[in-house]
Scaffold this motif. Structure first.
Motif, mmCIF file in Angstrom:
data_model
loop_
_atom_site.group_PDB
_atom_site.id
_atom_site.type_symbol
_atom_site.label_atom_id
_atom_site.label_comp_id
_atom_site.label_asym_id
_atom_site.label_seq_id
_atom_site.Cartn_x
_atom_site.Cartn_y
_atom_site.Cartn_z
ATOM 1 N N VAL A 144 0.838 -1.198 0.000
ATOM 2 C CA VAL A 144 0.000 0.000 0.000
ATOM 3 C C VAL A 144 0.877 1.254 0.000
ATOM 4 O O VAL A 144 0.607 2.231 -0.712
ATOM 5 N N TRP A 163 -14.499 8.053 -6.074
ATOM 6 C CA TRP A 163 -13.049 7.891 -6.021
ATOM 7 C C TRP A 163 -12.357 8.298 -7.317
ATOM 8 O O TRP A 163 -11.276 8.921 -7.280
ATOM 9 N N LEU A 172 -13.326 6.206 -1.424
ATOM 10 C CA LEU A 172 -12.211 5.279 -1.235
ATOM 11 C C LEU A 172 -11.963 4.477 -2.508
ATOM 12 O O LEU A 172 -12.900 4.101 -3.216
ATOM 13 N N LEU A 173 -10.700 4.189 -2.767
ATOM 14 C CA LEU A 173 -10.365 3.353 -3.915
ATOM 15 C C LEU A 173 -10.938 1.956 -3.718
ATOM 16 O O LEU A 173 -10.861 1.404 -2.615
ATOM 17 N N SER A 198 -11.219 -2.194 -3.980
ATOM 18 C CA SER A 198 -10.209 -3.253 -3.869
ATOM 19 C C SER A 198 -10.410 -4.341 -4.923
ATOM 20 O O SER A 198 -9.450 -5.009 -5.317
ATOM 21 N N ASP A 201 -8.090 -7.213 -1.395
ATOM 22 C CA ASP A 201 -7.924 -7.228 0.063
ATOM 23 C C ASP A 201 -7.943 -8.647 0.612
ATOM 24 O O ASP A 201 -7.228 -8.968 1.568
ATOM 25 N N TYR A 257 -6.942 -1.990 3.333
ATOM 26 C CA TYR A 257 -6.256 -0.875 2.679
ATOM 27 C C TYR A 257 -5.637 -1.262 1.336
ATOM 28 O O TYR A 257 -5.154 -0.402 0.613
ATOM 29 N N THR A 266 -5.790 -1.900 -2.327
ATOM 30 C CA THR A 266 -6.746 -1.471 -3.355
ATOM 31 C C THR A 266 -6.137 -1.611 -4.756
ATOM 32 O O THR A 266 -5.019 -2.106 -4.910
ATOM 33 N N ALA A 280 -4.834 0.567 -6.328
ATOM 34 C CA ALA A 280 -3.671 1.450 -6.469
ATOM 35 C C ALA A 280 -2.417 0.658 -6.807
ATOM 36 O O ALA A 280 -1.567 1.121 -7.575
ATOM 37 N N THR A 307 -6.949 5.293 0.169
ATOM 38 C CA THR A 307 -7.124 3.956 0.746
ATOM 39 C C THR A 307 -7.714 4.055 2.148
ATOM 40 O O THR A 307 -8.224 3.079 2.680
#
Length: 359
Positions: free
Chosen positions: A68, A115, A185-186, A188, A192, A200, A202, A204, A270
């Protein structure tokens, strides 16, 4: 065999490994000086990081936490790398990261936007700040290092003032996005669950990998990338060849700023942390990106590996026994290793000279 030893990729790898080993060795010596009895366990804790935990699910969960924090570092590294390939040193990446922080959090908490809008806002904010440095460089011949440093602090305090409108009344921290605006929020998309239900983790992480590949393709396989690198090698020659060097300088810093802004959204959206509105120092993520870019030998794929390593040892420093060492010892060890990462090009040059290669 000699051809392999003299190859640029092999020398970059060896130079990076030398810096890593030297950094760990100096960190170990520091621990020996402070308290010899726990030095070996301390340096091994730094190296192990999430392997410190005995159970598999716990390891995967904290491995996810490392990833993350790796995603935004990758983006800052790519920002540095992209500008450096065009002959620019984007030390303003920390401010561009700050701009991304301000835009993504404010859009999430003040307007409760989805997001993807928050991510886009962060990218645009970082790009605009990078564009200011680009304009000053192209039309006023202001060195991008000078303008970048000044804009870092201007942006930091502007973001502090902006986000003070969406902070908790009794705390210096902004509201928790997970509580106030979950749609910001991004997502997942099930990632996850792969990492011990770490909420947290995601998209990303895969997005950072994809963008690293995109940057590599743009720089090495496109006409735009060729023109940008030509401008970096010699802007006067590029101008003579019909390349618009001013446009390329501005575009480079705009794109570099956008990458840094994206990095901020990849971290704060996140929900893992809130921004402290009384912060008096720019985020270290921007400056760590410099070390990561050089440790990765200024290669987009190399930055993925180096960013993970830097974040790995940074997180691992938190497992050093605090009964033997002060709480700042983990930061000290991490800083030593990160500092040594800046010598990659130096060791690479030394190896080339020793091998009789041309500069």
């Amino acid at each position: 065999m000699k051809k392999i030893l003299k190859s640029d990729g092999f020398q970059s790898l060896i130079a990076s490994l030398i810096c890593v080993i030297l950094g760990l060795l100096i960190g170990y010596i520091v621990l020996l000086i402070i308290n010899p009895s726990g030095a070996w366990e301390g340096i091994m804790a730094v190296i192990k990081n999430f392997f410190f935990y005995p159970s598999g699910p716990a390891r995967m969960k904290y491995f996810g936490s490392t990833l993350v924090k790796t995603a935004p570092l990758v983006m800052c590294s790519l920002s540095i790398l992209f500008a450096y390939k065009v002959g620019l040193f984007n030390i303003g990446v920390a401010g561009q990261y700050c701009a991304g922080v301000g835009a993504s959090i404010y859009f999430a908490l003040a307007f409760h936007l989805p997001w993807y809008v928050c991510v886009l806002g962060a990218m645009v904010a970082g790009a605009l700040l990078g564009g200011i440095s680009g304009l000053l460089k192209a039309y006023c011949n202001v060195n991008e290092v000078i303008s970048g440093i000044m804009l870092n602090w201007i942006c930091l305090y502007t973001v502090n003032g902006l986000l003070s409108k969406v902070k908790e009344p009794t705390s210096p921290y902004t509201y928790n996005i997970a509580i106030k605006s979950r749609k910001s929020l991004l997502p997942s998309f099930g990632l996850d669950k792969l990492f011990g239900n770490n909420k947290y983790v995601t998209i990303a992480i895969p997005l950072a990998i994809i963008l690293a590949i995109v940057v590599m393709v743009v720089l090495d396989k496109t006409k735009v990338g060729y023109e940008l690198k030509a401008t970096g090698l010699n802007k006067n020659a590029a101008k003579y060849a019909g390349i618009k060097e001013k446009k390329n300088i501005i575009m480079t810093l705009v794109l570099a700023g956008g990458l840094a802004g994206l990095g901020a959204s990849f971290f704060y959206l996140t929900g893992i942390e809130q921004w402290m509105c009384t912060s008096s120092s720019v985020p270290s993520m921007g400056f760590n990106g410099i070390a990561s870019a050089f440790l990765g030998a200024l290669n987009p794929i190399g930055t993925l590996i180096s960013s993970f390593f830097i974040q790995h040892i940074t997180n691992g420093g938190g497992y050093v026994d605090k009964t033997m060492y002060c709480s700042q010892i983990s930061d000290l060890i991490s800083s030593i290793i990160i500092y040594l990462c800046g010598f990659v090009l130096f060791f690479k040059t030394v190896m080339k000279r020793m091998g009789g290669a041309k500069k």
